[in-house]
Scaffold this motif. Structure first.
Motif, PDB file in Angstrom:
ATOM      1  N   GLU A 127       0.796  -1.219   0.000  1.00  0.00           N
ATOM      2  CA  GLU A 127       0.000   0.000   0.000  1.00  0.00           C
ATOM      3  C   GLU A 127       0.832   1.274   0.000  1.00  0.00           C
ATOM      4  O   GLU A 127       0.332   2.353  -0.325  1.00  0.00           O
ATOM      5  CB  GLU A 127      -0.937  -0.013   1.216  1.00  0.00           C
ATOM      6  CG  GLU A 127      -1.948  -1.154   1.158  1.00  0.00           C
ATOM      7  CD  GLU A 127      -2.767  -1.271   2.430  1.00  0.00           C
ATOM      8  OE1 GLU A 127      -2.452  -0.560   3.409  1.00  0.00           O
ATOM      9  OE2 GLU A 127      -3.726  -2.065   2.439  1.00  0.00           O
ATOM     10  N   ASP A 199      -4.349  -9.134  -8.657  1.00  0.00           N
ATOM     11  CA  ASP A 199      -4.712  -8.053  -7.754  1.00  0.00           C
ATOM     12  C   ASP A 199      -3.693  -6.925  -7.851  1.00  0.00           C
ATOM     13  O   ASP A 199      -2.490  -7.154  -8.028  1.00  0.00           O
ATOM     14  CB  ASP A 199      -4.761  -8.550  -6.307  1.00  0.00           C
ATOM     15  CG  ASP A 199      -5.890  -9.536  -6.078  1.00  0.00           C
ATOM     16  OD1 ASP A 199      -6.801  -9.595  -6.915  1.00  0.00           O
ATOM     17  OD2 ASP A 199      -5.852 -10.250  -5.060  1.00  0.00           O
ATOM     18  N   ARG A 206      -5.510  -9.497   2.287  1.00  0.00           N
ATOM     19  CA  ARG A 206      -6.451  -9.328   1.190  1.00  0.00           C
ATOM     20  C   ARG A 206      -7.447  -8.222   1.516  1.00  0.00           C
ATOM     21  O   ARG A 206      -8.370  -8.385   2.296  1.00  0.00           O
ATOM     22  CB  ARG A 206      -7.180 -10.637   0.890  1.00  0.00           C
ATOM     23  CG  ARG A 206      -6.237 -11.731   0.389  1.00  0.00           C
ATOM     24  CD  ARG A 206      -7.000 -12.962  -0.022  1.00  0.00           C
ATOM     25  NE  ARG A 206      -7.823 -12.739  -1.196  1.00  0.00           N
ATOM     26  CZ  ARG A 206      -7.351 -12.726  -2.439  1.00  0.00           C
ATOM     27  NH1 ARG A 206      -6.064 -12.874  -2.661  1.00  0.00           N
ATOM     28  NH2 ARG A 206      -8.165 -12.547  -3.452  1.00  0.00           N
ATOM     29  N   ALA A 207      -7.237  -7.066   0.882  1.00  0.00           N
ATOM     30  CA  ALA A 207      -8.133  -5.940   1.074  1.00  0.00           C
ATOM     31  C   ALA A 207      -9.438  -6.187   0.332  1.00  0.00           C
ATOM     32  O   ALA A 207      -9.524  -7.027  -0.559  1.00  0.00           O
ATOM     33  CB  ALA A 207      -7.463  -4.660   0.555  1.00  0.00           C
ATOM     34  N   LEU A 209     -12.062  -6.104  -2.290  1.00  0.00           N
ATOM     35  CA  LEU A 209     -11.909  -5.879  -3.723  1.00  0.00           C
ATOM     36  C   LEU A 209     -12.803  -4.752  -4.221  1.00  0.00           C
ATOM     37  O   LEU A 209     -12.459  -4.042  -5.154  1.00  0.00           O
ATOM     38  CB  LEU A 209     -12.223  -7.170  -4.482  1.00  0.00           C
ATOM     39  CG  LEU A 209     -12.037  -7.140  -6.003  1.00  0.00           C
ATOM     40  CD1 LEU A 209     -10.594  -6.824  -6.348  1.00  0.00           C
ATOM     41  CD2 LEU A 209     -12.434  -8.479  -6.606  1.00  0.00           C
ATOM     42  N   THR A 211     -13.586  -1.848  -3.070  1.00  0.00           N
ATOM     43  CA  THR A 211     -13.393  -0.532  -2.466  1.00  0.00           C
ATOM     44  C   THR A 211     -13.769   0.592  -3.421  1.00  0.00           C
ATOM     45  O   THR A 211     -14.446   1.534  -3.047  1.00  0.00           O
ATOM     46  CB  THR A 211     -11.928  -0.354  -2.019  1.00  0.00           C
ATOM     47  OG1 THR A 211     -11.559  -1.455  -1.200  1.00  0.00           O
ATOM     48  CG2 THR A 211     -11.771   0.932  -1.233  1.00  0.00           C
ATOM     49  N   ARG A 222      -8.037  -5.059 -11.091  1.00  0.00           N
ATOM     50  CA  ARG A 222      -8.539  -5.721  -9.871  1.00  0.00           C
ATOM     51  C   ARG A 222      -7.947  -4.983  -8.658  1.00  0.00           C
ATOM     52  O   ARG A 222      -6.966  -5.409  -8.066  1.00  0.00           O
ATOM     53  CB  ARG A 222      -8.147  -7.196  -9.853  1.00  0.00           C
ATOM     54  CG  ARG A 222      -8.911  -8.035 -10.877  1.00  0.00           C
ATOM     55  CD  ARG A 222      -8.406  -9.475 -10.892  1.00  0.00           C
ATOM     56  NE  ARG A 222      -8.420 -10.082  -9.573  1.00  0.00           N
ATOM     57  CZ  ARG A 222      -9.488 -10.692  -9.038  1.00  0.00           C
ATOM     58  NH1 ARG A 222     -10.616 -10.755  -9.713  1.00  0.00           N
ATOM     59  NH2 ARG A 222      -9.409 -11.238  -7.838  1.00  0.00           N
ATOM     60  N   ARG A 224      -7.192  -3.554  -5.131  1.00  0.00           N
ATOM     61  CA  ARG A 224      -7.311  -3.875  -3.706  1.00  0.00           C
ATOM     62  C   ARG A 224      -6.623  -2.761  -2.927  1.00  0.00           C
ATOM     63  O   ARG A 224      -5.458  -2.867  -2.554  1.00  0.00           O
ATOM     64  CB  ARG A 224      -6.683  -5.225  -3.399  1.00  0.00           C
ATOM     65  CG  ARG A 224      -7.460  -6.403  -3.980  1.00  0.00           C
ATOM     66  CD  ARG A 224      -6.968  -7.730  -3.414  1.00  0.00           C
ATOM     67  NE  ARG A 224      -7.719  -8.855  -3.946  1.00  0.00           N
ATOM     68  CZ  ARG A 224      -8.896  -9.265  -3.476  1.00  0.00           C
ATOM     69  NH1 ARG A 224      -9.449  -8.634  -2.461  1.00  0.00           N
ATOM     70  NH2 ARG A 224      -9.507 -10.297  -4.005  1.00  0.00           N
TER      71      ARG A 224
END
Length: 250
Positions: A127, A199, A206-207, A209, A211, A222, A224
């Motif tokens: 991130e 992703d 695993r954030a 998907l 959002t 994709r 995340r």
């Protein structure tokens, strides 16, 4: 993540500038020092700098080793960095185009912010890189070379990923980030890129998907990326710099 402000690069990197005097070779400061120079958000270690050089000059750059300075050609461990007063990471992948686009700041050559944004977009494995892309775009958007960024995104096949990050940042800002013409042309470039079912960014946790579901579908990514990642950037830069919630140029 936190914001901190320190002195200008000429002072912060005086130790590096002193070592560069003895080597008449082309280079670019890249990595965390360059990123901080453009967004003034996440503060880097002052004793560590990454420089990109031509592969044919690598042997000359190794001369920077010594007098409390270690030169690495692979990413050093935290223990290795702590064991030396100063550390330099050599990246022997400099190309003429990148060097021509450099920015000179306090007598030091930095990678162009447009190239740096795309480097961060391309290598995102968590991130932090997307957050730093957002920070650079917010902090520098009035001075960015948008045509250059568009051209380089097309050449590097990064239109999809750049586009979704730009529009996700705009969502968190509550205002347009990039000029409308840029977003339109970037989307046309994105339509010519192959869709990836991987992703983005690739994170261990695993954030959610969905959002930014509309943006993810629009750009074919994709995505995340939880809201708080870019949201934190917006809050920090709004609190510690000039207002960012203003229309972008058209």
């Amino acid at each position: 993540m936190s914001v901190a402000y320190t002195h200008a690069p000429g002072q912060r990197l005086a130790w590096l500038a002193a070592r560069l005097i003895g080597i008449d070779r082309s280079y670019l400061i890249i990595g965390s020092q360059a990123t901080y120079q453009y967004h003034r958000w996440l503060t880097p270690l002052e004793n560590l700098a990454s420089i990109q050089v031509y592969a044919t000059d690598a042997s000359a750059w190794r001369q920077l080793f010594g007098d409390g300075c270690a030169v690495f050609e692979t990413l050093p461990t935290t223990a290795q960095i702590c064991a030396t007063q100063k550390a330099i990471i050599l990246d022997p992948t400099l190309e003429p185009g990148r060097h021509r686009r450099r920015q000179m700041i306090d007598g030091l050559a930095f990678v162009a912010p447009e190239d740096l944004c795309l480097d961060l977009v391309e290598r995102a494995r968590g991130e932090t890189s997307p957050a730093e892309v957002a920070a650079i775009l917010i902090a520098r958007r009035e001075g960015l070379n948008w045509p250059m960024l568009l051209a380089q995104a097309g050449q590097r096949g990064l239109a999809r990923r750049l586009g979704v990050l730009i529009e996700a940042t705009a969502v968190e800002l509550g205002a347009d980030l990039a000029p409308a013409w840029f977003v339109g042309q970037l989307h046309r470039l994105a339509e010519g890129e192959p869709f990836s079912d991987q992703d983005y960014p690739d994170v261990r946790r695993r954030a959610i998907l969905e959002t930014y579901p509309v943006l993810a579908e629009r750009w074919g990514v994709r995505l995340r990326l939880p809201h708080h990642v870019i949201g934190k950037v917006v809050l920090d830069l709004s609190a510690h710099s000039r207002p960012v919630l203003q229309p972008a140029g058209t």
